[in-house]
Design an enzyme around this catalytic site. Structure first.
Site, PDB file in Angstrom:
ATOM      1  N   ARG A  68       7.482  -8.287 -14.411  1.00 32.00           N
ATOM      2  CA  ARG A  68       7.670  -9.703 -14.087  1.00 32.00           C
ATOM      3  C   ARG A  68       8.843 -10.262 -14.882  1.00 32.00           C
ATOM      4  NH1 ARG A  68       4.383 -12.371 -16.299  1.00 32.00           N
ATOM      5  NH2 ARG A  68       2.981 -10.825 -17.178  1.00 32.00           N
ATOM      6  N   TYR A 211       9.256  -6.056  -7.270  1.00 33.63           N
ATOM      7  CA  TYR A 211       8.225  -5.523  -8.158  1.00 33.63           C
ATOM      8  C   TYR A 211       7.019  -6.443  -8.346  1.00 33.63           C
ATOM      9  CZ  TYR A 211       6.231  -2.580 -11.705  1.00 33.63           C
ATOM     10  OH  TYR A 211       5.387  -1.736 -12.383  1.00 33.63           O
ATOM     11  N   LYS A 220       0.061 -13.427  -8.645  1.00 30.80           N
ATOM     12  CA  LYS A 220       0.310 -14.447  -9.671  1.00 30.80           C
ATOM     13  C   LYS A 220       0.832 -15.746  -9.063  1.00 30.80           C
ATOM     14  CE  LYS A 220      -0.607 -11.223 -12.632  1.00 30.80           C
ATOM     15  NZ  LYS A 220      -1.802 -11.200 -13.460  1.00 30.80           N
ATOM     16  N   HIS A 240      -6.645 -16.121 -15.066  1.00 24.22           N
ATOM     17  CA  HIS A 240      -6.205 -14.735 -15.271  1.00 24.22           C
ATOM     18  C   HIS A 240      -7.352 -13.981 -15.945  1.00 24.22           C
ATOM     19  CE1 HIS A 240      -2.883 -11.925 -17.112  1.00 24.22           C
ATOM     20  NE2 HIS A 240      -3.367 -11.436 -15.994  1.00 24.22           N
ATOM     21  N   SER A 262      -1.604 -10.048 -20.150  1.00 18.76           N
ATOM     22  CA  SER A 262      -1.180  -8.874 -19.386  1.00 18.76           C
ATOM     23  C   SER A 262      -1.163  -7.630 -20.280  1.00 18.76           C
ATOM     24  CB  SER A 262       0.209  -9.110 -18.809  1.00 18.76           C
ATOM     25  OG  SER A 262       0.172 -10.246 -17.974  1.00 18.76           O
ATOM     26  N   CYS A 264      -3.602  -6.118 -21.751  1.00 17.39           N
ATOM     27  CA  CYS A 264      -4.451  -6.215 -22.938  1.00 17.39           C
ATOM     28  C   CYS A 264      -5.896  -5.829 -22.658  1.00 17.39           C
ATOM     29  CB  CYS A 264      -4.376  -7.612 -23.531  1.00 17.39           C
ATOM     30  SG  CYS A 264      -2.781  -7.947 -24.281  1.00 17.39           S
ATOM     31  N   ASP A 287      -8.376  -8.925 -12.563  1.00 16.87           N
ATOM     32  CA  ASP A 287      -7.170  -9.671 -12.957  1.00 16.87           C
ATOM     33  C   ASP A 287      -7.273 -11.185 -12.737  1.00 16.87           C
ATOM     34  OD1 ASP A 287      -4.481  -9.246 -14.073  1.00 16.87           O
ATOM     35  OD2 ASP A 287      -3.741 -10.017 -12.164  1.00 16.87           O
ATOM     36  N   ARG A 379       2.467   1.482 -12.677  1.00 19.38           N
ATOM     37  CA  ARG A 379       1.201   0.957 -12.152  1.00 19.38           C
ATOM     38  C   ARG A 379       0.663   1.782 -10.999  1.00 19.38           C
ATOM     39  NH1 ARG A 379      -0.630  -4.414 -14.233  1.00 19.38           N
ATOM     40  NH2 ARG A 379       0.946  -4.843 -15.810  1.00 19.38           N
TER      41      ARG A 379
HETATM   42  P1  GTP Z   1      -2.520  -6.524 -16.490  1.00 15.49           P
HETATM   43  O1  GTP Z   1      -2.800  -5.748 -15.258  1.00 15.49           O
HETATM   44  O2  GTP Z   1      -1.102  -6.456 -16.924  1.00 15.49           O
HETATM   45  O3  GTP Z   1      -2.991  -7.934 -16.405  1.00 15.49           O
HETATM   46  O4  GTP Z   1      -3.279  -5.751 -17.711  1.00 15.49           O
HETATM   47  P2  GTP Z   1      -4.808  -5.587 -18.144  1.00 15.49           P
HETATM   48  O5  GTP Z   1      -5.217  -6.742 -18.979  1.00 15.49           O
HETATM   49  O6  GTP Z   1      -5.655  -5.267 -16.963  1.00 15.49           O
HETATM   50  O7  GTP Z   1      -4.752  -4.318 -19.129  1.00 15.49           O
HETATM   51  P3  GTP Z   1      -5.322  -2.833 -18.969  1.00 15.49           P
HETATM   52  O8  GTP Z   1      -6.824  -2.781 -18.882  1.00 15.49           O
HETATM   53  O9  GTP Z   1      -4.581  -2.153 -17.891  1.00 15.49           O
HETATM   54  O10 GTP Z   1      -4.930  -2.201 -20.376  1.00 15.49           O
HETATM   55  C1  GTP Z   1      -3.613  -2.139 -20.819  1.00 15.49           C
HETATM   56  C2  GTP Z   1      -3.463  -1.095 -21.885  1.00 15.49           C
HETATM   57  O11 GTP Z   1      -4.382  -1.348 -22.961  1.00 15.49           O
HETATM   58  C3  GTP Z   1      -3.775   0.319 -21.386  1.00 15.49           C
HETATM   59  O12 GTP Z   1      -2.814   1.197 -21.899  1.00 15.49           O
HETATM   60  C4  GTP Z   1      -5.126   0.618 -21.961  1.00 15.49           C
HETATM   61  O13 GTP Z   1      -5.324   1.996 -22.199  1.00 15.49           O
HETATM   62  C5  GTP Z   1      -5.164  -0.200 -23.252  1.00 15.49           C
HETATM   63  N1  GTP Z   1      -6.549  -0.621 -23.594  1.00 15.49           N
HETATM   64  C6  GTP Z   1      -7.449  -1.212 -22.770  1.00 15.49           C
HETATM   65  N2  GTP Z   1      -8.646  -1.407 -23.385  1.00 15.49           N
HETATM   66  C7  GTP Z   1      -8.503  -0.935 -24.644  1.00 15.49           C
HETATM   67  C8  GTP Z   1      -9.388  -0.851 -25.788  1.00 15.49           C
HETATM   68  O14 GTP Z   1     -10.560  -1.243 -25.764  1.00 15.49           O
HETATM   69  N3  GTP Z   1      -8.847  -0.318 -26.913  1.00 15.49           N
HETATM   70  C9  GTP Z   1      -7.554   0.132 -26.976  1.00 15.49           C
HETATM   71  N4  GTP Z   1      -7.117   0.641 -28.119  1.00 15.49           N
HETATM   72  N5  GTP Z   1      -6.705   0.082 -25.927  1.00 15.49           N
HETATM   73  C10 GTP Z   1      -7.162  -0.446 -24.786  1.00 15.49           C
HETATM   74  C1  SPV Z   2       0.258  -8.925 -15.196  1.00 16.73           C
HETATM   75  O1  SPV Z   2       1.391  -8.794 -15.669  1.00 16.73           O
HETATM   76  O2  SPV Z   2      -0.600  -9.695 -15.700  1.00 16.73           O
HETATM   77  C2  SPV Z   2      -0.131  -8.136 -14.013  1.00 16.73           C
HETATM   78  C3  SPV Z   2       0.908  -7.354 -13.340  1.00 16.73           C
HETATM   79  O3  SPV Z   2      -1.287  -8.190 -13.602  1.00 16.73           O
HETATM   80  S1  SPV Z   2       1.879  -8.318 -12.261  1.00 16.73           S
HETATM   81  O4  SPV Z   2       1.198  -8.342 -10.957  1.00 16.73           O
HETATM   82  O5  SPV Z   2       3.195  -7.689 -12.130  1.00 16.73           O
HETATM   83  O6  SPV Z   2       1.993  -9.661 -12.738  1.00 16.73           O
HETATM   84 MN    MN Z   3      -2.591  -9.510 -14.991  1.00 16.86          MN
END
Ligand code: GTP
Ligand code: SPV
Ligand code: MN
Length: 596
Positions: A68, A211, A220, A240, A262, A264, A287, A379
């Site tokens: 983004r 993207y 979003k 979110h 994002s 996290c 999400d 992704r």
């Molecule tokens: P967006 O799609 O961008 O909104 O991200 P998200 O909040 O869905 O994050 P996602 O669950 O994809 O996790 C992002 C990164 O954090 C990945 O590399 C995970 O492996 C890592 N992660 C997720 N949960 C944990 C956790 O409990 N501990 C640790 N150490 N890493 C984590």
């Molecule tokens: C984020 O960045 O929080 C996402 C990926 O979920 S995107 O759809 O590119 O915003």
């Molecule tokens: Mn997101």
């Protein structure tokens, strides 16, 4: 004012953008097959080995179109104050003029696709409709996975339902003004990018990027930026947040919504496989959640999306087995690495990297290479239906009643594993003061600490201070016993050695268990300056190998560091001037007094 009809809008847009052809999409399997074949032929998609990953594809983007673009994202409200200090603002008329000049002829030589979609189950009272016009077949395929694309939406719109016009162009015409053709590239885009929102007229114009959140406009742009502004006008919340049902061994259900910035951990928590026996987590969303007060006086939520656009790196059998199963087939991968067998790979998929790969840029890669094989923001895009832990309610028009709201972020220091808010106002303060270390999900320097209130910094379609007031109002409009309980969690605290103190992932069940016991009142918590903390003896730590020193560190509250943080919060709050809700300043004073 007469209502804009889809036909008129499509005709006007075609006149402006000058495509060769117009195609009305219906999200069918036939459409999927045609478009994937087209994109394989022109090199945008690589078909993965059908024996290993049936009906799945890899896309490699332009190296400058990988996340983004927050700097290029604009909220165009009539008054700048209504966008607020955390958004980029432009005058709506000025922006429309500029966009018209950019979109003029921007689809020359290309096909214009008209994609009718619903955010939310089509028959849900909480659903909203949109039409995305795009010149990117990759976007059409992604929208099919991420939303409910259907000609039924057009029928609903024709019978008078509201809809959001969402216009997208990659900004790379194949024929210029004098008729000269340029060759097609595998990832057309433009160096100049504009992701523009008009929250007062519910319009979206996106130019120059193909993207993710820049281009899949139901996500979003509509569900959060336009959605949050709509929600404020209509008394609901566009967030979110992931959405799950947690079921205890005794069969009691708890519905939990959680906002983390994002990259996290939302997708991971949404797909959590509990390590504690008898517990179950089922997935409703990963999400976005749309939350509204219901007739029982509680908050009720749906996931407006129909797919996952998940972060690939870090997703492996150990960390997220549910995701691994979800992406077994029918998945669109973007910017991951390609194996010699024609399958995908990324850092964290397996412990050891394969001997040889083609990296996300298309270059040869070996474990000796000093760049990652997959882009950090690579992704997978896949339909929710493929998730083995999908909840029965994911597609229900009514959604689910929310019992708890979690806020989190990536904090190496200060923030404990879990802390409970004293009340709604304190919970809103917790949400408003979230900060997190920047990830690769947006352009910028990874690792720098930034404020990301409610994980909505990049996604709030109006003044953030007004948004906090709206949260206060929505909660205070409920009776005290109906208000969800609010918690802050942090899986990312680090020790002196720079390693995570908490094992995370499936072990986060232990935190969810404590939260559920707070919800049903079966466990006490102890007051601290920053909120209510668990007694270590109340956390189920059976079978966990974390040392007592590390556990103490995970919950340690460093008063001087927290006081420093309150000073930063004060400076942060000050930028909102008069619009900052008095309750937020009040909560800050309480925190300072507690720490003194
Ligand atoms: P967006 O799609 O961008 O909104 O991200 P998200 O909040 O869905 O994050 P996602 O669950 O994809 O996790 C992002 C990164 O954090 C990945 O590399 C995970 O492996 C890592 N992660 C997720 N949960 C944990 C956790 O409990 N501990 C640790 N150490 N890493 C984590
Ligand atoms: C984020 O960045 O929080 C996402 C990926 O979920 S995107 O759809 O590119 O915003
Ligand atoms: Mn997101």
């Amino acid at each position: 004012m007469t209502k804009l009809t889809v036909e008129n809008w499509v005709a006007e847009t075609a006149k402006l953008t000058m495509p060769d052809e117009i195609v009305w999409c219906d999200g069918s399997q036939r459409e999927w097959t045609e478009l994937t074949e087209l994109l394989v032929e022109n090199g945008t998609l690589i078909r993965l080995n059908p024996d290993l990953r049936p009906n799945s594809f890899l896309a490699r983007t332009d190296k400058a179109d990988v996340a983004r673009v927050e700097d290029r994202t604009f909220i165009c409200s009539a008054h700048e104050e209504d966008a607020g200090p955390t958004n980029n603002w432009r005058d709506p008329l000025w922006m429309k003029n500029l966009l018209r000049s950019l979109f003029k002829g921007s689809m020359r030589g290309r096909t214009m696709y008209v994609v009718p979609f619903s955010m939310g189950p089509i028959d849900s009272p909480q659903a909203r409709f949109g039409i995305e016009i795009t010149d990117s077949p990759y976007v059409v395929l992604s929208m099919k996975l991420m939303t409910r694309v259907s000609s039924e939406v057009l029928t609903k719109i024709k019978s008078g339902d509201d809809w959001v016009p969402a216009l997208h162009s990659v900004g790379a015409p194949l024929i210029d003004e004098v008729g000269v053709r340029t060759p097609e590239t595998t990832w057309p885009c433009n160096v100049e990018k504009y992701i523009a929102h008009f929250p007062e007229t519910n319009e979206i114009w996106s130019f120059g990027s193909g993207y993710g959140g820049n281009a899949l406009l139901g996500k979003k742009c509509m569900s959060l930026r336009i959605g949050s502004a709509l929600g404020r006008r209509e008394g609901w919340l566009a967030e979110h947040m992931l959405l799950v049902r947690l079921t205890s061994p005794a069969g009691k259900d708890f519905h939990i919504a959680a906002a983390f910035p994002s990259a996290c951990g939302k997708t991971n928590l949404a797909m959590l496989r509990p390590t504690l026996p008898g517990w179950k987590v089922s997935t409703i969303g990963d999400d976005i959640a749309w939350i509204a007060p219901d007739t029982n006086g509680k908050l009720r939520a749906i996931n407006p999306e129909a797919g996952f656009f998940g972060v690939a790196p870090g997703t492996g059998i150990k960390t997220n087995p549910v995701a691994i199963e979800t992406i077994r087939a029918n998945t669109l991968f973007t910017n991951v690495a390609l194996t010699d067998e024609g399958d995908v790979w990324w850092e964290g998929l397996t412990n050891e990297a394969p001997e040889h790969l083609i990296d996300w840029t298309g270059a040869d890669w070996t474990p000796k290479s000093d760049t990652p094989a997959a882009h950090p923001n690579s992704r997978f895009t896949v339909s929710l239906e493929q998730c083995p832990t999908i909840d029965a309610a994911w597609n229900s028009p009514e959604g689910v009643e929310i019992d708890a709201i979690l806020f989190g972020g990536r904090r190496a220091t200060n923030v404990p594993l879990v802390v409970e808010a004293r009340d709604w106002e304190h919970g809103v303060f917790m949400g408003a003061t979230i900060s997190s270390e920047q990830t690769a999900a947006a352009e910028g320097v990874v690792g720098t600490l930034r404020r990301d209130p409610f994980a909505m910094l990049p996604f709030c379609g109006y003044n953030m201070a007004d948004y906090w007031q709206h949260w206060l109002d929505v909660g205070l409009g409920l009776s005290a016993e109906n208000r969800p309980q609010v918690f802050q969690v942090n899986w990312f605290r680090k020790g002196q050695d720079g390693k995570f103190l908490w094992p995370g992932f499936g072990e986060n069940t232990r935190v969810l268990e404590w939260i559920s016991r707070r919800l049903d009142g079966s466990v006490a918590a102890s007051a601290s300056p920053i909120g209510n903390l668990p007694a270590l003896s109340d956390l189920n730590l059976e079978g966990l190998t974390v040392t007592t020193e590390d556990l103490d560190e995970i919950f340690r509250i460093d008063r001087s560091a927290w006081l420093q943080e309150t000073n930063m919060t004060e400076a942060y709050f000050n930028q909102f001037g008069e619009r900052l809700p008095a309750a937020m300043r009040g909560q800050l004073e309480i925190l300072k007094a507690n720490l003194a």
